[in-house]
Design a protein around this motif. Structure first.
Motif, PDB file in Angstrom:
ATOM      1  N   LYS A 275       0.946  -1.311   0.007  1.00 38.56           N
ATOM      2  CA  LYS A 275      -0.030   0.018  -0.136  1.00 38.56           C
ATOM      3  C   LYS A 275       0.881   1.271   0.015  1.00 38.56           C
ATOM      4  O   LYS A 275       0.553   2.245  -0.696  1.00 38.56           O
ATOM      5  N   CYS A 278       2.104   1.705  -3.327  1.00 37.66           N
ATOM      6  CA  CYS A 278       0.909   2.365  -4.201  1.00 37.66           C
ATOM      7  C   CYS A 278       0.824   3.735  -3.973  1.00 37.66           C
ATOM      8  O   CYS A 278       0.651   4.560  -4.959  1.00 37.66           O
ATOM      9  N   CYS A 286      -4.541  -0.690  -5.993  1.00 39.07           N
ATOM     10  CA  CYS A 286      -3.697  -1.208  -5.330  1.00 39.07           C
ATOM     11  C   CYS A 286      -3.893  -2.689  -5.258  1.00 39.07           C
ATOM     12  O   CYS A 286      -4.947  -3.073  -4.750  1.00 39.07           O
ATOM     13  N   GLN A 291      -5.363  -2.676  -1.397  1.00 36.50           N
ATOM     14  CA  GLN A 291      -6.279  -1.846  -1.651  1.00 36.50           C
ATOM     15  C   GLN A 291      -6.786  -0.794  -0.669  1.00 36.50           C
ATOM     16  O   GLN A 291      -6.935   0.442  -0.519  1.00 36.50           O
TER      17      GLN A 291
END
Length: 483
Positions: A275, A278, A286, A291
């Motif tokens: 994460k 991202c 992600c 995500q």
């Protein structure tokens, strides 16, 4: 009494929230590195006198003290770092046919480049389970190649490269946006000792940390991770949950924006690293559990901007936010109160060249978003200042476009990286590549991504695209220098 305590509780809690809210943003980065180690728990590593270099990094950068691997077993444990899910339970797979979302897919959507540098990998794109001397390369320690996005035939498989290529790439100014590195099984502590792992890090990390992205004002972020804790009994998930996961491991966060000597007590897991990657790279999606994971933002000092003094370097072209059709014209000048020995131009992590002052250069760059940096350096070749400009290169309507080498590029080794593609209103049968009047080859399709070993000196590379009947459609040439 409770009424008297509430304001004190609120005051204390508010102070705590205020302190936690500092540095809750991950700084933007187009240079993220991951170095993966194997099979040792936090207590085996932190404070170990056999790992003096590793522990010196703890003093200088950031350490996650409550970091827990999601599970045991090398391949699925590493998959959490690149796909946010275990993906494949079989450590002996040689299949790249995994369709799950992963970091390579998201990078390619953004127009970013990547590399996986693997110690003892026999050759770029190698698909075997083991390789190199004593079979010390383990495919299961190289998770990025197990997805459909990087299968042979995609043009991405060769980006899994022998670690020795990193030196040539450094010399040629090649810096991908994401780099994944694994020492061999004797030097990542899988089979060898922690002392050997520490010696490998001491031998190799300084060259990475000397790069521009890790200097003051740079945007580099480097994670040193462990896939899982000790297999002999560490299955911790947190400080209070002792079974069900991959154990407590040490995770280092390194970079010029990392709070020096910071030790985070927040509970993190493998997907939190993903994460953070991202968030730093601006990826909208992600993969997997990452995500909805929390980025490791507490490691970064974003209270002030990097020490970039834009008034010292004036970029007059291109303009910020500009959309450019065709070649990119970069003009810049420097204004320092000390001698400037050299200037450099970097684009999306790749060094385009080194120059004097002023800079007046033209580059053929790939369509898509670009972040170009101009740096000036002193007599010791230390960066004085760096200034960025962001813009977009529009896709060309047709013809041949050579993306690498750039016009007037200098190659520090005899290995020249050629990247080109062609678009035409009619079908393209193949591309012909010529260098200094010598035909290097004919390649089917409309794209080439190749490496050549060429002699030192001035070179002109020319590429023709041809229709199926052999008719030459268009051509482009680029001048460059091999040192």
């Amino acid at each position: 009494m409770r009424l008297l305590r509430l304001p004190l509780v609120c005051f204390t809690l508010c102070l705590l929230i205020s302190s936690i809210s500092i540095a809750q943003t991950v700084p933007a980065s187009s240079h993220v590195w991951i170095v993966a180690e194997e099979n040792h728990s936090y207590e085996e590593v932190v404070g170990n006198p056999q790992m003096p270099y590793y522990n010196s990094l703890i003093q200088r950068y950031g350490l996650a003290t409550q970091f827990y691997a999601e599970q045991h077993s090398s391949l699925p444990a590493l998959m959490w770092y690149v796909a946010g899910a275990p993906v494949e339970p079989n450590n002996d797979t040689v299949s790249c046919q995994h369709p799950q979302d992963n970091i390579v897919r998201e990078l390619l959507k953004k127009g970013y480049d990547w590399r996986s540098y693997q110690e003892n990998l026999p050759f770029a794109g190698f698909q075997g389970l083991y390789g190199g001397p004593n079979n010390a390369y383990y495919r299961r320690h190289n998770p990025l190649i197990d997805f459909t996005d990087a299968c042979p035939g995609t043009g991405q498989d060769w980006k899994s490269m022998p670690y020795g290529q990193i030196e040539a790439d450094f010399a040629a100014g090649v810096t991908p946006n994401l780099v994944y590195i694994t020492p061999d099984a004797d030097e990542d502590a899988h089979n060898g000792t922690l002392q050997s792992a520490d010696q490998w890090l001491q031998l190799n990390l300084p060259a990475i940390l000397a790069r521009p992205e890790f200097q003051p004002g740079g945007d580099g972020i480097l994670f040193v991770i462990w896939d899982e804790g000790n297999l002999a009994g560490d299955a911790r998930c947190s400080a209070t949950t002792t079974l069900g996961c991959g154990g407590r491991v040490a995770t280092l966060v390194i970079g010029p924006r990392v709070r020096p000597g910071y030790q985070s007590a927040i509970t993190y897991h493998s997907e939190n690293v993903l994460k953070t990657v991202c968030a730093a790279m601006g990826l909208t999606t992600c993969p997997g559990a990452a995500q909805n994971a929390t980025p490791m933002a507490d490691f970064f000092d974003t209270s002030t901007e990097p020490t970039i003094a834009t008034q010292n370097i004036a970029i007059t072209s291109p303009g910020n936010g500009q959309v450019i059709n065709g070649p990119v014209h970069v003009t810049a000048s420097v204004h320092e109160n000390q001698a400037v020995t050299q200037t450099q131009v970097w684009d999306n992590g790749v060094k385009l060249g080194y120059y004097g002052d002023p800079i007046d250069q033209v580059y053929n760059l790939a369509p898509g978003p670009h972040l170009t940096w101009v740096l000036d350096l002193d007599s010791a070749y230390h960066i004085i200042h760096a200034t960025p400009v962001s813009y977009t290169v529009a896709a060309q309507a047709g013809g041949v476009q050579i993306l690498s080498p750039a016009p007037n590029q200098f190659f520090g080794t005899q290995t020249v990286h050629l990247v080109a593609h062609a678009t035409e209103p009619v079908g393209i049968a193949d591309l012909q590549v010529w260098d200094n009047g010598v035909k290097l080859g004919t390649y089917a399709g409309a794209s080439v991504d190749l490496y050549y070993n060429l002699s030192p000196g001035l070179h002109t590379i020319t590429i023709f695209d041809q229709a199926s009947n052999g008719t030459a459609l268009n051509e482009q040439s680029v001048f460059y220098l091999v040192l």
